[in-house]
Design an enzyme around this catalytic site. Structure first.
Site, short mmCIF file in Angstrom:
data_model
loop_
_atom_site.label_atom_id
_atom_site.label_comp_id
_atom_site.label_asym_id
_atom_site.label_seq_id
_atom_site.Cartn_x
_atom_site.Cartn_y
_atom_site.Cartn_z
N LEU A 54 -31.14 -6.51 46.60
CA LEU A 54 -32.34 -6.94 47.43
C LEU A 54 -32.12 -6.68 48.97
CD1 LEU A 54 -33.45 -9.80 44.98
CD2 LEU A 54 -34.13 -7.42 45.03
N CYS A 55 -31.21 -6.06 49.35
CA CYS A 55 -30.88 -5.85 50.99
C CYS A 55 -31.50 -4.69 51.37
CB CYS A 55 -29.34 -5.71 51.26
SG CYS A 55 -28.52 -7.07 51.41
N HIS A 56 -32.56 -4.75 52.46
CA HIS A 56 -32.98 -3.63 53.23
C HIS A 56 -32.03 -2.70 53.76
CE1 HIS A 56 -36.27 -6.83 52.99
NE2 HIS A 56 -36.96 -5.91 52.96
N MET A 62 -25.44 -9.77 55.94
CA MET A 62 -25.04 -9.19 54.79
C MET A 62 -24.11 -7.84 55.01
SD MET A 62 -25.77 -11.12 52.63
CE MET A 62 -24.92 -10.32 51.19
N GLU A 63 -24.70 -7.10 56.27
CA GLU A 63 -23.80 -5.98 56.62
C GLU A 63 -22.35 -6.32 57.15
OE1 GLU A 63 -27.62 -4.71 55.83
OE2 GLU A 63 -27.03 -6.50 56.76
N ASP A 119 -5.81 -2.71 48.42
CA ASP A 119 -5.78 -1.55 47.55
C ASP A 119 -4.61 -0.86 48.19
OD1 ASP A 119 -6.38 0.61 45.73
OD2 ASP A 119 -7.09 1.70 47.63
#
Length: 160
Positions: A77-79, A115-116, A130
């Site tokens: 739901l992030c733009h 969020m970014e 990793d």
């Protein structure tokens, strides 16, 4: 509209993307942080990265930047946001041994970049895992959190 503080749900409880069309275009900044703990020998491999041994932090920095740019593809739901700046920095803590990652994201737009910044931290730390898992599968990623956010209707937040 719902009275719930969870803005990604409508009045009937259905998930939706928040409408930011009427929100003001403002300068928005977010800063996030996380860490990865590892064995001392693994820490030394990361610390002494070189073209011969591999620049783990250089690759992780790029992964963090790329992750920030792809946040809307990963979080439903992030733009999609036109980022104006993303930074990813590392602090080496030999005594622990751990690497702390801090990432910032900036934009001028109608919605924030928390969020970014958080995605950048996660991607950078996962990349360290990793690249080092052959030497240390017991690494622990932890303490990922938002440190600060500025801009927009809700103003500033600074974690305690």
């Amino acid at each position: 509209m719902s009275d719930s503080p969870l803005t990604h749900f409508d009045a009937s409880g259905q998930a939706h993307m928040v409408d930011v069309g009427a929100k003001a275009q403002t300068h928005r900044v977010a800063l996030a942080q996380g860490r990865i703990s590892m064995l001392p020998a693994t820490f030394e491999l990361v610390r002494h990265g070189s073209p011969k041994k591999g620049d783990v932090l250089g690759v992780a920095r790029l992964a963090g930047i790329m992750g920030a740019k792809r946040t809307a593809d990963l979080i439903p739901l992030c733009h999609p946001i036109a980022l104006t700046r993303v930074t990813v920095e590392f602090e080496l803590l030999a005594a622990e041994p751990a690497v702390v990652c801090r990432a910032s994201a900036e934009t001028v737009g109608p919605t924030g970049v928390e969020m970014e910044a958080l995605t950048a931290v996660n991607c950078a730390l996962l990349t360290i895992y990793d690249m080092c898992k052959a030497a240390d599968r017991g690494m622990v990623i932890s303490d990922i959190r938002l440190l600060e956010k500025h801009g927009g209707k809700s103003g500033s937040f600074v974690a305690v």
